[in-house]
Design a protein around this motif. Structure first.
Motif, PDB file in Angstrom:
ATOM      1  N   SER A  39       0.831  -1.205   0.000  1.00 55.55           N
ATOM      2  CA  SER A  39       0.000   0.000   0.000  1.00 55.55           C
ATOM      3  C   SER A  39       0.866   1.257   0.000  1.00 55.55           C
ATOM      4  N   TRP A  40       1.884   1.281   0.857  1.00 57.53           N
ATOM      5  CA  TRP A  40       2.782   2.435   0.890  1.00 57.53           C
ATOM      6  C   TRP A  40       3.529   2.589  -0.428  1.00 57.53           C
ATOM      7  N   GLN A  41       4.007   1.479  -0.976  1.00 59.24           N
ATOM      8  CA  GLN A  41       4.781   1.557  -2.217  1.00 59.24           C
ATOM      9  C   GLN A  41       3.940   2.104  -3.357  1.00 59.24           C
ATOM     10  N   THR A  42       2.646   1.840  -3.327  1.00 57.13           N
ATOM     11  CA  THR A  42       1.737   2.344  -4.356  1.00 57.13           C
ATOM     12  C   THR A  42       1.323   3.794  -4.073  1.00 57.13           C
ATOM     13  N   ALA A  43       0.837   4.046  -2.872  1.00 63.06           N
ATOM     14  CA  ALA A  43       0.277   5.362  -2.530  1.00 63.06           C
ATOM     15  C   ALA A  43       1.341   6.440  -2.388  1.00 63.06           C
ATOM     16  N   TYR A  56      13.743   4.228   0.118  1.00 60.51           N
ATOM     17  CA  TYR A  56      13.163   3.813   1.395  1.00 60.51           C
ATOM     18  C   TYR A  56      12.024   2.824   1.167  1.00 60.51           C
ATOM     19  N   LEU A  57      11.129   3.164   0.238  1.00 57.76           N
ATOM     20  CA  LEU A  57       9.972   2.304  -0.010  1.00 57.76           C
ATOM     21  C   LEU A  57      10.385   0.910  -0.473  1.00 57.76           C
ATOM     22  N   ASP A  58      11.434   0.834  -1.264  1.00 57.42           N
ATOM     23  CA  ASP A  58      11.889  -0.451  -1.790  1.00 57.42           C
ATOM     24  C   ASP A  58      13.047  -1.032  -0.983  1.00 57.42           C
TER      25      ASP A  58
END
Length: 175
Positions: free
Chosen positions: A21-25, A34-36
């Motif tokens: 969800s975070w990686q998309t939004a 950071y996200l990955d």
């Protein structure tokens, strides 16, 4: 769609959904490194720790499931100031706009109204997350204070607080 209380067995799938969800939004809002990078491990540690504690009256984990597994979840906690924080609300990215988020918000409002009557429900959302902000406003949330939060890696993010007062909670719960 089944909504049930979450258990310790949900920790790993919740962490995976939280991360997806975070990686998309937050793509383009938060640093991709950071996200990955460390985010999946951070979310896994968070959910394993949260769900290793015995459930109590000051937290609520609602899990939405469908035939394909975890479809979404909401996590609420009573804060020291007496308000209830909707700390997490996430839906599997492919299922956004399917009604799962609305169902989870209604159930969250029901939990607050039943278990913590008279309390204000609030959440914090990144200012640049326009789809989430529009959703919260459709669900009766009122934007309030804005502030800057320091995130991982020292990145500063603009945040908006949304609130639902007790009279609105009853209306949202019954919608």
């Amino acid at each position: 769609m089944e909504i049930r209380p979450g258990t310790a067995a949900d920790a790993d799938p919740i962490a995976a959904l939280h991360t997806a969800s975070w990686q998309t939004a937050y793509a383009g809002i938060m640093p991709g490194a950071y996200l990955d990078g460390p985010l999946p491990d951070e979310h896994l540690a968070l959910w394993r720790a949260r769900l290793s504690r015995p459930p109590g009256g000051d937290t609520c984990l609602l899990v939405a499931g469908d035939g394909d597994g975890l479809a979404g979840f909401a996590y609420l906690c009573l804060r020291p100031d007496g308000r209830v924080l909707l700390d997490n609300l996430h839906v599997r990215p492919a299922l956004k706009r399917s009604g799962i988020g609305s169902l989870l918000v209604r159930r969250a409002c029901g939990w607050v109204a039943a278990d913590h009557p008279g309390r204000v429900l609030f959440l914090e959302v990144l200012r640049d997350n326009a789809p989430a902000r529009a959703f919260y406003e459709r669900m009766g949330g009122v934007p309030g204070k804005e502030f800057v939060e320091k995130a991982a890696g020292g990145v500063e993010l603009d945040v908006v607080e949304y609130t639902w007062d007790p009279s609105v909670l009853a209306a949202v719960r019954g919608a």
